[in-house]
Every structure is written in structure tokens, then in C-alpha cells.
Design a protein around this motif. Structure first.
Motif, PDB file in Angstrom:
ATOM      1  N   ARG A  11      20.720  12.033 134.695  1.00  0.00           N
ATOM      2  CA  ARG A  11      20.590  13.381 135.247  1.00  0.00           C
ATOM      3  C   ARG A  11      20.347  13.227 136.735  1.00  0.00           C
ATOM      4  NH1 ARG A  11      20.716  18.539 132.988  1.00  0.00           N
ATOM      5  NH2 ARG A  11      20.305  19.919 134.694  1.00  0.00           N
ATOM      6  N   ARG A  47      11.768  16.278 129.254  1.00  0.00           N
ATOM      7  CA  ARG A  47      12.447  17.572 129.107  1.00  0.00           C
ATOM      8  C   ARG A  47      13.747  17.431 128.317  1.00  0.00           C
ATOM      9  NH1 ARG A  47      11.502  19.328 135.310  1.00  0.00           N
ATOM     10  NH2 ARG A  47       9.558  20.466 135.035  1.00  0.00           N
ATOM     11  N   MET A  50      12.785  17.147 124.725  1.00  0.00           N
ATOM     12  CA  MET A  50      12.323  18.430 124.203  1.00  0.00           C
ATOM     13  C   MET A  50      13.461  19.438 124.016  1.00  0.00           C
ATOM     14  SD  MET A  50       9.162  18.257 123.598  1.00  0.00           S
ATOM     15  CE  MET A  50       8.771  19.989 123.367  1.00  0.00           C
ATOM     16  N   GLY A  51      14.647  19.082 124.495  1.00  0.00           N
ATOM     17  CA  GLY A  51      15.769  20.016 124.380  1.00  0.00           C
ATOM     18  C   GLY A  51      15.757  21.096 125.437  1.00  0.00           C
ATOM     19  N   PHE A  52      14.977  20.910 126.500  1.00  0.00           N
ATOM     20  CA  PHE A  52      14.961  21.895 127.592  1.00  0.00           C
ATOM     21  C   PHE A  52      16.166  21.680 128.504  1.00  0.00           C
ATOM     22  CE2 PHE A  52      10.014  22.009 127.520  1.00  0.00           C
ATOM     23  CZ  PHE A  52      10.068  22.633 126.298  1.00  0.00           C
ATOM     24  N   LEU A  53      16.566  20.427 128.653  1.00  0.00           N
ATOM     25  CA  LEU A  53      17.682  20.094 129.524  1.00  0.00           C
ATOM     26  C   LEU A  53      18.788  19.433 128.707  1.00  0.00           C
ATOM     27  CD1 LEU A  53      15.805  18.446 132.555  1.00  0.00           C
ATOM     28  CD2 LEU A  53      16.593  20.797 132.368  1.00  0.00           C
ATOM     29  N   LYS A  54      20.016  19.711 129.126  1.00  0.00           N
ATOM     30  CA  LYS A  54      21.166  19.097 128.468  1.00  0.00           C
ATOM     31  C   LYS A  54      21.535  17.829 129.242  1.00  0.00           C
ATOM     32  CE  LYS A  54      25.822  20.181 127.010  1.00  0.00           C
ATOM     33  NZ  LYS A  54      26.926  21.128 127.088  1.00  0.00           N
ATOM     34  N   TRP A  68      19.379  18.118 122.042  1.00  0.00           N
ATOM     35  CA  TRP A  68      19.871  19.355 122.654  1.00  0.00           C
ATOM     36  C   TRP A  68      20.441  20.289 121.594  1.00  0.00           C
ATOM     37  CZ3 TRP A  68      19.621  22.304 126.792  1.00  0.00           C
ATOM     38  CH2 TRP A  68      20.615  23.276 127.004  1.00  0.00           C
TER      39      TRP A  68
ATOM     40  N   THR B 109       9.631  27.594 123.697  1.00  0.00           N
ATOM     41  CA  THR B 109      10.761  26.730 123.345  1.00  0.00           C
ATOM     42  C   THR B 109      10.304  25.451 122.650  1.00  0.00           C
ATOM     43  OG1 THR B 109      10.707  25.954 125.628  1.00  0.00           O
ATOM     44  CG2 THR B 109      12.401  27.526 125.083  1.00  0.00           C
ATOM     45  N   ARG B 115      16.451  29.153 120.535  1.00  0.00           N
ATOM     46  CA  ARG B 115      16.427  29.914 121.790  1.00  0.00           C
ATOM     47  C   ARG B 115      17.091  31.273 121.609  1.00  0.00           C
ATOM     48  NH1 ARG B 115      18.108  26.575 126.999  1.00  0.00           N
ATOM     49  NH2 ARG B 115      16.923  24.666 126.642  1.00  0.00           N
ATOM     50  N   ARG B 261      22.126  28.375 126.392  1.00  0.00           N
ATOM     51  CA  ARG B 261      22.809  27.180 126.902  1.00  0.00           C
ATOM     52  C   ARG B 261      22.247  26.642 128.207  1.00  0.00           C
ATOM     53  NH1 ARG B 261      29.035  28.782 125.495  1.00  0.00           N
ATOM     54  NH2 ARG B 261      28.655  29.088 123.267  1.00  0.00           N
ATOM     55  N   LYS B 262      21.357  27.378 128.832  1.00  0.00           N
ATOM     56  CA  LYS B 262      20.954  26.959 130.177  1.00  0.00           C
ATOM     57  C   LYS B 262      19.917  25.840 130.153  1.00  0.00           C
ATOM     58  CE  LYS B 262      18.086  29.721 132.664  1.00  0.00           C
ATOM     59  NZ  LYS B 262      17.496  30.950 133.173  1.00  0.00           N
ATOM     60  N   ASP B 263      19.833  25.135 131.272  1.00  0.00           N
ATOM     61  CA  ASP B 263      18.793  24.127 131.436  1.00  0.00           C
ATOM     62  C   ASP B 263      17.488  24.815 131.804  1.00  0.00           C
ATOM     63  OD1 ASP B 263      20.252  21.873 130.909  1.00  0.00           O
ATOM     64  OD2 ASP B 263      20.918  21.619 132.972  1.00  0.00           O
ATOM     65  N   LEU B 264      16.419  24.393 131.166  1.00  0.00           N
ATOM     66  CA  LEU B 264      15.117  24.966 131.483  1.00  0.00           C
ATOM     67  C   LEU B 264      14.231  23.882 132.090  1.00  0.00           C
ATOM     68  CD1 LEU B 264      14.511  27.046 128.246  1.00  0.00           C
ATOM     69  CD2 LEU B 264      15.022  27.946 130.500  1.00  0.00           C
ATOM     70  N   HIS B 265      13.833  24.098 133.305  1.00  0.00           N
ATOM     71  CA  HIS B 265      12.956  23.110 133.957  1.00  0.00           C
ATOM     72  C   HIS B 265      11.516  23.506 133.721  1.00  0.00           C
ATOM     73  CE1 HIS B 265      16.233  21.002 135.968  1.00  0.00           C
ATOM     74  NE2 HIS B 265      16.805  22.177 135.953  1.00  0.00           N
ATOM     75  N   LEU B 266      11.068  23.266 132.491  1.00  0.00           N
ATOM     76  CA  LEU B 266       9.724  23.710 132.137  1.00  0.00           C
ATOM     77  C   LEU B 266       8.742  22.543 132.185  1.00  0.00           C
ATOM     78  CD1 LEU B 266      10.779  25.919 129.149  1.00  0.00           C
ATOM     79  CD2 LEU B 266      10.021  26.709 131.353  1.00  0.00           C
TER      80      LEU B 266
END
Lengths: 277, 266
Positions: A11, A47, A50-54, A68, B109, B115, B261-266
Motif C-alpha cells: 500500500r 487496517r 481489519m478489512g478497513f483498507l483494500k 477485505w 466496522t 458495511r 467499497r471505500k477505504d476507511l482510514h480508521l
């Protein structure tokens, strides 16, 4: 059997930030320490898990499920402590834990009371009024109360006082005994050294080393043995410098700082820039 | 598709705004319907004659013949457009983008909840709020009209009219919701979610003034809500409302897909 798997994860945030070709795995019942300075890519990797980012390229899986695409299934059996916890500030701690239990559709949590007691947390206050340490404790309770088999903990002890840090380390040890799989990130060598079986060191988005904690410890500790004039002097010396006394001889051990360990792996360059990624 | 725990929590979060806006609407609707009186009508018409542009810009025209026509003139140009719109803007932003921006979306999430379910639940909260506001306005209008001027109100037309109003606000809500799903920064989410509807409303005000400015009506979706047409039973007005409704459904769906589908910068 590998429960958590990261394979060739990439990434790129530009400017040298991000993660580049990171691979590692965590086996069933293992505690894996994820070590690196601020901004090294620990949180970015987590992240993805956790599936927050692809993933831009590469793959992350937990229990054989893609992190994801099948993130909701992955989450069913996972406990997570975020690096920076942000709660619903309008709730009290009790209301928050109740909400999370209902939201996750978990029934009666017999662990909740035990965890609150263990960390001496009174959740009746409004979260808005809680100190950083109290919020961290609340985050720990929320992550453990549904008794997940897999734990992903992003700098879980930040904000905790030394006593509570020790309690947390005890908790991790117990969880491990129960066969839980744990991934724990930290920027403190001592912390992961005390809890983890294996340690992965990440720096500037690249995995620099993955090794057993014991061998890392061996490689990065130095021992000195000094001989003193009298037994009483040796005794005092051993106490003052936390050493092992054998007759007149005292052996003291020093641990290298994280920075020094990085220096070993990377040579010249000094501490990384700050800033979370 | 809906997470009840989240729905309950967010509906609680809507209550305060709903109460405030209902109170404001109650105040205006009761006063304005109370003003339906031939004598006072003359005064208002006097205003319209004195400053036609200003009054027209907020949708107020002279010679509203029936009680419903009077209500269309004095309620459906400003009060019943602005307050539900404010609700859409404030809640729309708070339901998704604010959580993402603040990081508390991680709590939602990091759980075995899809989601899509999170976004759908939040959409339902927004739609429920809009429905409640319009439903309340309808009942309120009915009560005020029946108590002041029994038998004067054409109830079927009122329901049709508010059906059209509902379509308009569902569409405004869908813009706010889409913006909330699209942007991870409240700065942009509010910027677009509030900016687009407000800009469109300003264009509508311009168009109402008439003259050259009337061409502005081709650039604002408010034109698709045509209260005079609805109460006159024009089929074109009904079609316009259905276009708004269809647009709303598309934008809500788009918002949910984007959030999924979006990226989440959490």
C-alpha cells in the motif's frame, strides 16, 4: 496452522509512506509482536487485516477468510483494540458496552464484569469525562468481552499506568494459554518481548526481521560480569543494577533500545519521522 | 439489512433535531394558517404588491384563492423546504462522515456487521426522520386548518402535496447521504451535502423572481417540486415528483455501494 496471514501486502501512500511487500503469519495459539517506530506501517497493516483498507496488491486472510471480501465473517471471531480509540462520547461506559453487545448481537457477557474488575474500571461515567487511561481500559473490555479467538491489538497499553500494563500482560498470557491467536503492535521492545513468542520488526513499511522473541532477546541483550571486592558490595551492586550475583561476581544485562535494534538492521539512518500512517 | 441496536441509537440521536424543527414548523404553520383571513390576506397581498421580487423569491404570490393555495404560497416556498432540508444536512453528515472523520466508525466496522448493513441502517434513520417531519407537518396542517376553517381544506390534495414534498426531501436527503458516504472528511461532506441543496435553493429563489433569472429554474431540482401543479392535479407535476423519488433511490443506493467499497482510514 496459520490463523493470520499477510502475503506480499503493498500500500503506497507516496513519499515513502505505506507498506511495501509485507509478509508474515501468526499461528494458532501464538502471540506475535509487531514492532516498529511511529509511522512504520503497523497501523496500516492492521487496517488491512481489519478489512478497513483494500490491499493494493497482496493478500490478507484470517482463518482462511479474505480480510477485505469476507470481513464481516472475519470479525465474528475477532477482538480489536484500535491504536487511537474514538468512542461515542455521548454515552457512558456502561451504555457503550451495552450498545456494543447489542450491536454485535452477543448474549450475556460473563467476561465483562471480570474484565472491569481486573482493570479496576468504573464504567458509569460519561466517556467524554474519562481520562485517556480509562478510555483505553474501556477499549480493552470492549475488545475482550465477547471472548474472541483472535485478537488484534494496536498499541494496546498506551495510556495505561505500569500496574495496569502488567495486568494487561497477564491477561495476554492467560489468553495465550487458552489457545488464542494474538497480534499485538507496539513501539516498545520490552512490552512485546514480555508477551510474544515471535516478533516482526517493521520499519519504513518493510518487514526488517521476523524472529523468535527469545533469539531476538539473545541477540539484542549484552551481559557484563564484574567482580567486586566484598560480598556486601556485590550484594549492593546486584540490587542497584538488577544483576545476578554469584559470590563476588555480578552479571548485569542491558537491553538495547528499539532504536539500537533498528540500527543493527538498517545501519546508518536515525529515527524515523513521526506521524501515524 | 438493518442493525436494530444501531437504528435505535441513531433515532435517539435524531430526536433533539426533530423536536426543534417540529416546534419551529408548528409555530410557523399555526400562525400562517391562522392568518388565512380575507382581511389579512389583503395585507399580505399588499406586501406582495409593494415588493413582488422579494416575496416571490420565497414563493409567496398574491391572490391565493383557496386555503390550500394560500398554504402553498406561504408555507411551501420557504418554511417546509428549509427546515426539513436543514434536518437532512445535519443528520446526513452525522450519520456516516462524522463517524469516519472522528474514527468512531471503527467501533461499527470492527464487528460482524456488513458495511452495507451499517450504511442501510443509517439511511433508514435519515429517511425515518424525514418521514416523521413530513407526517407531523401534514397532521399539523390538517389540525390547524380544521380547527380554524372547518371543511375548507381539500384533504386529498394536501396528502398529494405532501407526498410531493416528501419526494423532494428524500431527494435532498439522498444528496446529503451520498456526500456523507463519499467523503471521509466532514469538511467536504458538509461542503457538498449542504452546499448543493443550498445552492439549488438559491437558484430556485432567483428563478421565482422571474424575468431573465427564470432560466435558473433549469439548473435546480427544486423546479421538480411543483406545488401548484400538484394541487391542480397536473400529471406533469406528479411525474416530476416521481423523478425526484427515483433520483433519491439511485443516490441512496449509490451511497451504500460507495461506503461498502471505500477505504476507511480508521
Amino acid at each position: 496452522m496459520s490463523i493470520i496471514k499477510v502475503e506480499r501486502l503493498v500500500r503506497d501512500y507516496g513519499g515513502g509512506k505505506g507498506v511495501f511487500d509485507v509478509s508474515f503469519h501468526v499461528d494458532q495459539g501464538e502471540a506475535f509482536g509487531f514492532l516498529g517506530p511511529n509511522g512504520a506501517g503497523k497501523t496500516t497493516t492492521i487496517r488491512h487485516l481489519m478489512g478497513f483498507l483494500k490491499p493494493a496488491s497482496g493478500e490478507c486472510s484470517i482463518n482462511g477468510l479474505d480480510c477485505w471480501r469476507e470481513r464481516d465473517k472475519v470479525q465474528a471471531n475477532l477482538g480489536y483494540i484500535p491504536g487511537e480509540i474514538s468512542f461515542f462520547e455521548d454515552l457512558s461506559g456502561t451504555e457503550f458496552l451495552k450498545f456494543i453487545a447489542e450491536y454485535r448481537k452477543i448474549g450475556i457477557q460473563n467476561r465483562r464484569e471480570e474484565l472491569l474488575e481486573r482493570f479496576e474500571l468504573d464504567p458509569r461515567n460519561k466517556i467524554k469525562k474519562m481520562s485517556k487511561g480509562m478510555k483505553q481500559k474501556l477499549g480493552i473490555v470492549a475488545a475482550f468481552m465477547h471472548d474472541p479467538d483472535i485478537l488484534i491489538l494496536d498499541e494496546p497499553t498506551s495510556g495505561l499506568d505500569p500496574l495496569m500494563q502488567n495486568r494487561f500482560i497477564d491477561l495476554i498470557a492467560e489468553e495465550k494459554k487458552h489457545g488464542k491467536t494474538i497480534l499485538m503492535s507496539s513501539h516498545m521492545f520490552e512490552e512485546v518481548e514480555r508477551t510474544c513468542d515471535r516478533i516482526g520488526i517493521i520499519r519504513k513499511g518493510r518487514m526488517v526481521a521476523v524472529d523468535a522473541a527469545a533469539s531476538l532477546r539473545e541477540r539484542h541483550t549484552r551481559s557484563y560480569t564484574v567482580t567486586l571486592e566484598s560480598e556486601s558490595a556485590a550484594e549492593a551492586f546486584a540490587i542497584d543494577f538488577n544483576g545476578m550475583r554469584k559470590g563476588l561476581k555480578v552479571t548485569v544485562t542491558t537491553k538495547q533500545s528499539l532504536e539500537e535494534i533498528f540500527m543493527n538492521y538498517y545501519g546508518g539512518e536515525k529515527h524515523d519521522e513521526h506521524g501515524a500512517v | 439489512m438493518t442493525n436494530m441496536a444501531l437504528y435505535k441509537r441513531e433515532m435517539k440521536g435524531s430526536i433533539k433535531l426533530l423536536v426543534i424543527f417540529s416546534a419551529v414548523i408548528t409555530l410557523y404553520v399555526s400562525i400562517i394558517i391562522g392568518m388565512y383571513d380575507p382581511e389579512l390576506m389583503k395585507t399580505l397581498d399588499g406586501f406582495v404588491e409593494a415588493m413582488p421580487e422579494l416575496m416571490a423569491s420565497v414563493g409567496m404570490k398574491a391572490d391565493a384563492a383557496t386555503l390550500l393555495g394560500f398554504m402553498v404560497s406561504y408555507l411551501y416556498g420557504f418554511i417546509l423546504l428549509i427546515f426539513p432540508m436543514l434536518f437532512c444536512i445535519l443528520r446526513g453528515n452525522a450519520l456516516i462522515a462524522k463517524y469516519v472523520d472522528k474514527g468512531s466508525m471503527a467501533l461499527l466496522t470492527a464487528a460482524p456487521v456488513k458495511r452495507r448493513t451499517i450504511a442501510f441502517t443509517q439511511m433508514k434513520v435519515l429517511v425515518s426522520g424525514i418521514l416523521l417531519l413530513i407526517l407531523y407537518s401534514t397532521i399539523l396542517e390538517f389540525i390547524c386548518a380544521e380547527s380554524g376553517f372547518p371543511g375548507e381544506l381539500d384533504i386529498t390534495s394536501l396528502i398529494m402535496l405532501n407526498g410531493g414534498l416528501l419526494c423532494l426531501h428524500l431527494f435532498i436527503g439522498s444528496i446529503c447521504f451520498l456526500s456523507s458516504c463519499l467523503f471521509s472528511d466532514t469538511k467536504y461532506s458538509i461542503g457538498f451535502g449542504a452546499g448543493i441543496p443550498i445552492l439549488m435553493y438559491v437558484l430556485q429563489m432567483l428563478a421565482n423572481v422571474g424575468g431573465d433569472a427564470e432560466t435558473a429554474k433549469y439548473f435546480t431540482f427544486f423546479t421538480l417540486f411543483h406545488p401548484d401543479g400538484i394541487i391542480a392535479g397536473e400529471s406533469q407535476a406528479a411525474v416530476s415528483s416521481l423523478i425526484l423519488l427515483a433520483g433519491a433511490i439511485i443516490l441512496y443506493a449509490l451511497g451504500i455501494i460507495i461506503f461498502d467499497r471505500k477505504d476507511l482510514h480508521l
